[in-house]
Write a protein that holds these residues in place. Structure first.
Motif, short mmCIF file in Angstrom:
data_model
loop_
_atom_site.label_atom_id
_atom_site.label_comp_id
_atom_site.label_asym_id
_atom_site.label_seq_id
_atom_site.Cartn_x
_atom_site.Cartn_y
_atom_site.Cartn_z
N LEU A 1 135.41 -16.83 -91.95
CA LEU A 1 136.39 -17.91 -91.93
C LEU A 1 136.22 -18.71 -93.21
O LEU A 1 135.15 -19.26 -93.47
CB LEU A 1 136.19 -18.81 -90.71
N ILE B 1 141.10 -15.94 -92.42
CA ILE B 1 140.11 -15.24 -91.61
C ILE B 1 140.13 -13.77 -92.03
O ILE B 1 141.19 -13.17 -92.16
CB ILE B 1 140.41 -15.36 -90.11
N ALA C 1 146.73 -17.15 -87.58
CA ALA C 1 145.66 -17.58 -86.69
C ALA C 1 145.84 -19.05 -86.38
O ALA C 1 146.48 -19.78 -87.14
CB ALA C 1 144.30 -17.33 -87.31
N THR C 2 145.28 -19.47 -85.26
CA THR C 2 145.30 -20.88 -84.89
C THR C 2 143.89 -21.33 -84.57
O THR C 2 143.19 -20.69 -83.79
CB THR C 2 146.20 -21.11 -83.64
N LEU C 3 143.46 -22.40 -85.21
CA LEU C 3 142.14 -22.97 -85.02
C LEU C 3 142.27 -24.35 -84.37
O LEU C 3 143.23 -25.06 -84.65
CB LEU C 3 141.42 -23.20 -86.35
N GLN D 1 137.08 -23.63 -82.88
CA GLN D 1 137.49 -22.64 -81.89
C GLN D 1 138.68 -21.87 -82.46
O GLN D 1 139.63 -22.47 -82.97
CB GLN D 1 137.88 -23.32 -80.59
N LEU D 2 138.61 -20.55 -82.41
CA LEU D 2 139.73 -19.71 -82.81
C LEU D 2 140.55 -19.41 -81.57
O LEU D 2 140.07 -18.76 -80.65
CB LEU D 2 139.24 -18.40 -83.44
N ASN D 3 141.78 -19.90 -81.56
CA ASN D 3 142.61 -19.72 -80.37
C ASN D 3 143.34 -18.39 -80.37
O ASN D 3 143.38 -17.70 -79.37
CB ASN D 3 143.60 -20.88 -80.25
N THR D 4 143.94 -18.04 -81.49
CA THR D 4 144.63 -16.75 -81.61
C THR D 4 144.41 -16.19 -83.01
O THR D 4 144.26 -16.95 -83.96
CB THR D 4 146.15 -16.87 -81.36
N ILE D 5 144.39 -14.90 -83.09
CA ILE D 5 144.27 -14.21 -84.37
C ILE D 5 145.22 -13.02 -84.34
O ILE D 5 145.28 -12.31 -83.34
CB ILE D 5 142.84 -13.70 -84.62
N ALA E 1 141.04 -13.55 -79.33
CA ALA E 1 140.46 -14.89 -79.30
C ALA E 1 138.95 -14.82 -79.39
O ALA E 1 138.32 -13.97 -78.79
CB ALA E 1 140.87 -15.60 -78.02
N PHE F 1 133.95 -20.30 -82.26
CA PHE F 1 133.51 -19.77 -83.55
C PHE F 1 132.18 -20.38 -83.90
O PHE F 1 131.29 -19.70 -84.40
CB PHE F 1 134.55 -20.04 -84.65
#
Length: 168
Positions: free
Chosen positions: A58, A84, A118-120, A140-144, A158, A162
């Motif tokens: 990251l 990422i 991605a969403t953090l 926290q990684l919500n979606t990748i 997910a 992280f």
């Protein structure tokens, strides 16, 4: 000749290609986040997790981490300074690969996939004092969403936690 033709057809139909990289999940939840240098919120920071022969990297752009308490959501796309990267190596990798001025020659990178989206969620809390301010940043990684070299899209991967890093 008919029998030989049938055997060739059977072999052709039953053959498979084991050369494709198949990522079914990213399993980095039980792995600690690492960094090579102290976190500096005014500069880009590289954080990484290593799980045997794979890593999740990251790179947070400058000023993504703040010294203000609260939670923020960060959307990563190909046009943002944060990104990422997932890497698969030929053998077990260590932090020396990321931290040495000249990375070791082995293991080698077998595949590298940069997330297209991605969403953090970053939650910052103050843990220091007025005289010695210190902040913890829980990431926290919500979606990748990854696209492999064979154009296979892998989404909604997910990584619950992280990790947490500290800045002064």
């Amino acid at each position: 000749m008919k029998k030989l033709y049938i055997v060739f057809i059977f072999i052709f139909i039953s053959s498979c290609d084991d050369g494709d990289l198949q990522i079914e999940s990213l399993d980095f939840d039980d792995v600690s986040v690492q960094t090579c240098t102290a976190i500096d919120i005014a500069q880009a920071n590289t954080l990484f997790k290593i799980n045997d022969d794979e890593s999740l990297i990251l790179i947070l752009g400058a000023n993504v981490l703040t010294q203000e308490e609260g939670s923020i959501t960060v959307e990563l796309t190909s046009s943002t300074s944060s990104t990422i990267v997932y890497r698969l190596f030929s053998d077990t990798v260590t932090s020396d690969y990321f931290c040495d001025d000249i990375p070791p020659s082995t293991p080698t990178v077998l595949d590298e996939i940069t997330a297209t989206e991605a969403t953090l969620t970053i939650t910052t809390t103050s843990t220091g004092t007025v005289d010695a301010p210190e902040y913890e940043h829980n990431i926290q990684l919500n979606t990748i969403s990854l696209i492999t070299s064979s154009n296979q899209r892998i989404t909604d991967l997910a990584v619950e936690e992280f990790g947490t890093v500290t800045s002064n």
